[in-house]
Design an enzyme around this catalytic site. Structure first.
Site, mmCIF file in Angstrom:
data_model
loop_
_atom_site.group_PDB
_atom_site.id
_atom_site.type_symbol
_atom_site.label_atom_id
_atom_site.label_comp_id
_atom_site.label_asym_id
_atom_site.label_seq_id
_atom_site.Cartn_x
_atom_site.Cartn_y
_atom_site.Cartn_z
ATOM 1 N N ASP A 1 0.902 -1.469 -0.347
ATOM 2 C CA ASP A 1 -0.115 0.465 0.397
ATOM 3 C C ASP A 1 0.716 1.462 0.227
ATOM 4 O OD1 ASP A 1 -2.200 -1.259 0.553
ATOM 5 O OD2 ASP A 1 -1.879 -1.832 2.399
ATOM 6 N N HIS B 1 -4.988 -3.577 6.728
ATOM 7 C CA HIS B 1 -4.299 -3.615 5.275
ATOM 8 C C HIS B 1 -6.043 -3.661 4.390
ATOM 9 C CE1 HIS B 1 -2.916 -5.158 1.381
ATOM 10 N NE2 HIS B 1 -3.657 -6.181 1.796
HETATM 11 P P1 NAI Z 1 -1.935 -18.672 -4.148
HETATM 12 O O1 NAI Z 1 -3.438 -19.115 -3.843
HETATM 13 O O2 NAI Z 1 -2.069 -18.599 -5.609
HETATM 14 O O3 NAI Z 1 -1.688 -19.181 -3.151
HETATM 15 C C1 NAI Z 1 -1.499 -19.621 -1.820
HETATM 16 C C2 NAI Z 1 -0.869 -19.982 -1.477
HETATM 17 O O4 NAI Z 1 -0.948 -20.775 0.057
HETATM 18 C C3 NAI Z 1 -1.238 -21.984 -2.059
HETATM 19 O O5 NAI Z 1 -0.510 -22.495 -2.984
HETATM 20 C C4 NAI Z 1 -1.870 -22.724 -0.692
HETATM 21 O O6 NAI Z 1 -1.782 -24.251 -0.797
HETATM 22 C C5 NAI Z 1 -1.194 -21.733 0.114
HETATM 23 N N1 NAI Z 1 -1.593 -22.256 1.651
HETATM 24 C C6 NAI Z 1 -2.880 -22.690 2.222
HETATM 25 N N2 NAI Z 1 -3.007 -22.799 3.181
HETATM 26 C C7 NAI Z 1 -1.866 -23.001 3.377
HETATM 27 C C8 NAI Z 1 -1.174 -23.633 4.895
HETATM 28 N N3 NAI Z 1 -1.712 -23.751 5.667
HETATM 29 N N4 NAI Z 1 0.218 -23.494 5.036
HETATM 30 C C9 NAI Z 1 0.647 -22.943 4.214
HETATM 31 N N5 NAI Z 1 0.888 -23.238 2.226
HETATM 32 C C10 NAI Z 1 -0.902 -22.733 2.458
HETATM 33 O O7 NAI Z 1 -2.418 -16.992 -3.160
HETATM 34 P P2 NAI Z 1 -1.243 -15.587 -3.568
HETATM 35 O O8 NAI Z 1 -1.224 -14.417 -4.489
HETATM 36 O O9 NAI Z 1 0.174 -15.927 -3.938
HETATM 37 O O10 NAI Z 1 -1.559 -14.337 -2.223
HETATM 38 C C11 NAI Z 1 -1.700 -15.096 -1.333
HETATM 39 C C12 NAI Z 1 -1.872 -14.164 -0.050
HETATM 40 O O11 NAI Z 1 -0.832 -13.227 0.122
HETATM 41 C C13 NAI Z 1 -3.674 -14.360 0.124
HETATM 42 O O12 NAI Z 1 -4.422 -14.568 1.137
HETATM 43 C C14 NAI Z 1 -3.750 -12.736 -1.073
HETATM 44 O O13 NAI Z 1 -5.053 -11.803 -0.245
HETATM 45 C C15 NAI Z 1 -2.438 -11.626 -0.118
HETATM 46 N N6 NAI Z 1 -2.116 -10.750 -0.140
HETATM 47 C C16 NAI Z 1 -1.814 -9.682 0.246
HETATM 48 C C17 NAI Z 1 -1.212 -8.498 0.122
HETATM 49 C C18 NAI Z 1 -0.905 -7.392 1.519
HETATM 50 O O14 NAI Z 1 -0.524 -6.493 1.048
HETATM 51 N N7 NAI Z 1 -1.068 -8.019 2.303
HETATM 52 C C19 NAI Z 1 -1.045 -8.313 -1.334
HETATM 53 C C20 NAI Z 1 -1.288 -9.155 -2.062
HETATM 54 C C21 NAI Z 1 -1.768 -10.360 -2.356
#
Ligand code: NAI
Length: 328
Positions: free
Chosen positions: A159, A187
């Site tokens: 952000d 966030h």
């Molecule tokens: P994604 O869906 O591509 O990947 C998430 C991964 O986490 C998947 O491979 C899944 O198998 C794994 N996962 C789920 N539960 C798990 C567990 N208990 N232990 C280990 N791995 C687990 O999602 P992406 O795009 O990589 O985003 C990840 C997170 O980051 C989302 O929650 C998203 O909302 C968040 N995010 C936060 C931002 C921020 O600024 N704080 C910015 C962008 C995304």
């Protein structure tokens, strides 16, 4: 040669994981003199995919990468961890209520907090990226009573970087000319990107903009809703920019923020600026000696007060909801 730093990445097979791991391994997380050992935590169904990413990491022959372990067990993943990047989370699916979302994430971040408490290295630092990031960080922190609370943080650096980019375009100044920008609060769409304390070439950024309507009607919503705009355009949520922000967050934490500037991070509140003690909320922070500290003594005008309070109220609601669910 230095001993490698253990870096654990959860959700390693996801989008952000794919953008993040190669930069960690090439030295961007901790600097070019620090070797790293990667631990990848995934759910059982995604371990194969994480193995594929590990094969590609091998094939980069990064001199600083001293090893990769892949596991679906949190205890193993966090044993001896120095830097924990908690990226994996349960996304909101169609029709999911907020309570269900918080419960599902409690089921992830509670055991991870416990595993960090049980096995992490003395100097462990935790960054939560997975949403709802602030509250997921709070859940993990509450289950790691032996780790100093200040070691748990959540990411608002994306952000922060988004706000820097919007302001630099608006004023036609370079990014390096902007200092002391702040993201306050959660966030989420209630976050408050603050230009009143920001400086452009040493003068007030809000004054340089001189347009409260743009600030309220364009700047704040553009920054707060940027994630949705990226999904709309790309068909996928921000990944490379999120990974980049995670790198920035940890790099600043470990190596310090530049003199005369600060950054934004969600850290455990000590009651500063009226944010209830114990909440993990975004503040202006400086880092030195490997610690993030909240910048003190800023005057908060009425407009900023209202915006900060609204976002903090949302964090209080989230905290009360996870409390009611027995997650903390
Ligand atoms: P994604 O869906 O591509 O990947 C998430 C991964 O986490 C998947 O491979 C899944 O198998 C794994 N996962 C789920 N539960 C798990 C567990 N208990 N232990 C280990 N791995 C687990 O999602 P992406 O795009 O990589 O985003 C990840 C997170 O980051 C989302 O929650 C998203 O909302 C968040 N995010 C936060 C931002 C921020 O600024 N704080 C910015 C962008 C995304």
């Amino acid at each position: 040669t230095r001993t490698p730093v253990n870096v654990t990445v959860t959700g390693a097979a996801g989008q952000i994981g794919y953008a993040l791991l190669f930069r960690i391994a090439s030295g961007h997380l901790l600097g070019p003199d620090t070797p790293v050992r990667l631990r990848l935590l995934e759910i059982p169904q995604a371990v194969n995919a994480a193995e594929g990413t590990a094969m590609e990491l091998d094939d980069c022959a990064f001199p600083l990468l001293s090893g990769i372990d892949i596991t679906d067990d949190a205890k193993t993943a966090f044993d001896g961890v120095n830097i924990a990047l908690l990226v994996g989370a349960r996304p909101r699916s169609k029709g999911m209520e907020r309570g269900d979302l918080l419960s599902a994430n409690g089921g992830i971040f509670k055991p991870q907090g416990e595993a960090i408490n049980a096995g992490a290295a003395e100097d462990v630092r935790v960054l939560v990226v997975g949403n709802p990031a602030n509250t997921n960080a709070l859940i993990a922190q509450q289950h790691a009573p032996d780790v100093p609370a200040e070691r748990f943080t959540a990411m608002t650096r994306l952000d922060h970087n988004r706000a820097l980019a919007q302001l630099s375009k608006k004023l036609g100044v370079s990014l390096g000319d902007i200092k002391k920008l702040t993201i306050w609060g959660n966030h989420s769409a209630t976050q408050y990107p603050d230009l009143f304390h920001a400086e452009v070439n040493g003068t007030s950024a809000a004054a340089a903009v001189g347009d409260q309507e743009w600030l309220e009607g364009t700047f704040i919503p553009t920054v707060a809703k940027r994630g949705a705009a990226i999904i709309e355009a790309r068909g996928l949520s921000s990944a490379a920019s999120a990974a980049n922000a995670a790198i920035d967050h940890v790099y600043s934490w470990v190596n310090g923020t530049p003199e005369g500037d600060w950054t934004s991070a969600a850290v455990v509140s000590d009651g500063s600026y009226g944010v209830p003690e114990g909440l993990i909320s975004s503040f202006p922070v400086v880092a030195s000696g490997g610690r993030y500290e909240i910048v003190q003594g800023l005057e908060i005008d009425e407009f900023s007060r209202g915006r900060i309070d609204a976002s903090v109220a949302e964090l209080v609601e989230e905290r009360d909801a996870v409390k009611a669910l027995g997650l903390i």
